[in-house]
Design an enzyme around this catalytic site. Sequence first.
Site, short mmCIF file in Angstrom:
data_model
loop_
_atom_site.label_atom_id
_atom_site.label_comp_id
_atom_site.label_asym_id
_atom_site.label_seq_id
_atom_site.Cartn_x
_atom_site.Cartn_y
_atom_site.Cartn_z
N GLY A 46 23.51 -33.91 110.92
CA GLY A 46 22.60 -32.81 110.63
C GLY A 46 22.18 -32.72 109.18
N THR A 54 20.34 -34.70 103.89
CA THR A 54 20.30 -35.15 105.29
C THR A 54 21.54 -35.98 105.57
OG1 THR A 54 19.05 -37.16 104.82
CG2 THR A 54 17.77 -35.16 105.27
N ASN A 86 5.31 -44.77 104.90
CA ASN A 86 6.02 -44.17 106.04
C ASN A 86 5.92 -42.64 106.01
OD1 ASN A 86 6.85 -46.72 106.75
ND2 ASN A 86 8.95 -46.48 106.03
N GLY A 109 22.25 -37.75 108.68
CA GLY A 109 22.14 -38.52 109.91
C GLY A 109 22.45 -37.66 111.13
N ASP A 150 12.42 -40.83 106.49
CA ASP A 150 10.98 -40.74 106.19
C ASP A 150 10.28 -39.75 107.13
OD1 ASP A 150 11.20 -42.54 104.11
OD2 ASP A 150 10.74 -44.28 105.37
P1 ADP Z 1 18.01 -41.50 105.93
O1 ADP Z 1 17.24 -42.32 106.92
O2 ADP Z 1 17.26 -41.21 104.68
O3 ADP Z 1 19.42 -41.99 105.68
P2 ADP Z 1 19.19 -39.53 107.74
O4 ADP Z 1 19.79 -40.67 108.49
O5 ADP Z 1 20.09 -38.53 107.12
O6 ADP Z 1 18.16 -40.05 106.64
O7 ADP Z 1 18.20 -38.79 108.79
C1 ADP Z 1 17.35 -37.73 108.44
C2 ADP Z 1 17.45 -36.62 109.46
O8 ADP Z 1 17.08 -37.12 110.75
C3 ADP Z 1 18.85 -36.03 109.65
O9 ADP Z 1 19.09 -34.94 108.75
C4 ADP Z 1 18.81 -35.55 111.09
O10 ADP Z 1 18.25 -34.25 111.17
C5 ADP Z 1 17.91 -36.56 111.76
N1 ADP Z 1 18.75 -37.62 112.36
C6 ADP Z 1 19.10 -38.83 111.82
N2 ADP Z 1 19.93 -39.52 112.63
C7 ADP Z 1 20.12 -38.74 113.73
C8 ADP Z 1 20.88 -38.87 114.95
N3 ADP Z 1 21.64 -39.96 115.19
N4 ADP Z 1 20.82 -37.85 115.85
C9 ADP Z 1 20.08 -36.74 115.63
N5 ADP Z 1 19.35 -36.56 114.50
C10 ADP Z 1 19.36 -37.53 113.56
#
Ligand code: ADP
Length: 312
Positions: free
Chosen positions: A231, A226, A66, A228, A258
């Site tokens: 931010g 990160t 990925n 989600g 990823d």
């Molecule tokens: P992982 O998939 O490893 O849990 P995250 O969910 O933290 O990683 O996502 C990685 C990055 O992608 C976040 O830091 C953010 O910048 C972006 N991102 C993830 N989810 C969202 C969302 N719902 N809205 C806007 N950006 C997102």
Amino acid sequence: MRTDTVATMQDRPEFDVPAFDAPVFDVIVIGSLNLDLVASAPRLPGPGETVTGSTFAEMPGGKGLNQAVAAARAGASVALIGAVGNDDAGTLLRHVVLDEGIDDRWITVLAGVPTGRALITVDERAENVIVVIPGANAWDAGASETLPTARVVLAQLEVPLPRVERAFAAGKAIGAITILNPAPAAALPTALLGDCDLIIPNEHEAALLGGTDVLTNSGNTTVVVTRGGAGTTIIDGTGTRHLHAFAVHPVDTTGAGDAFCGALAARLAAGDDLATGVGFAMAAGALATTVAGAVPSLPHRVAIEQLLSEQE
Ligand code: ADP
């Protein structure tokens, strides 16, 4: 032919360091390749129970694959360092790699070992249960492994830790930027932490690893957490900075992390400073949430730049 060595390894007595040969890639990814077998069902079965599912799909996966695809789509020249079995799943995954323009010459095909697989069941509320069979991903190439030269070395923890440790020691010795996405979270040896320029955990992994203090204490390591839709937080020697996520309409957050790691690796290889690279990577992560699946959701550079120009 990979004969003209372009970098000289320093002596690192604590490691048998693999040699880095030409050509020079922007990014090499040391990581896993899986065939994901995804079944959807109205609800998840309990122990001993059978439920009738509604759909089934085979999809390329594994954090290594990925993130290699994410880096390539973000504009980097990429080689993926990994292993598959000598079976149909391995052939399928190598085709995906080649279709993305990723160099497959460092993917070892193992006889008598199955390609890694993930058995995923998803219910109507998007809850899932996952069984991963590492197969070829559990193979350690050993200290005689030769790696291509790279500006950035990117790894996750779905392959044996010694493989990551050797690649990072070698990367540091040739002045590459080393990036670890510690997923799934596992105890990190002090020597490996010392060889990480950048660690990118999500919030859950950061907590499992003992918090960001543990990760930054080891030396000059910068941590990017990160979070989600909330931010990203950057923690380095100068302090802590928080960056807000891009506003998108998420449909499936699979692959966001990823996308982020691959895109950041690509931009750091291109010479971006960290804050600029993280901004680009956040746009990539946000876009990955707007499309279902992992590989299908990983955005191309043009789309990432468009979101950046719209929301800057
Ligand atoms: P992982 O998939 O490893 O849990 P995250 O969910 O933290 O990683 O996502 C990685 C990055 O992608 C976040 O830091 C953010 O910048 C972006 N991102 C993830 N989810 C969202 C969302 N719902 N809205 C806007 N950006 C997102």
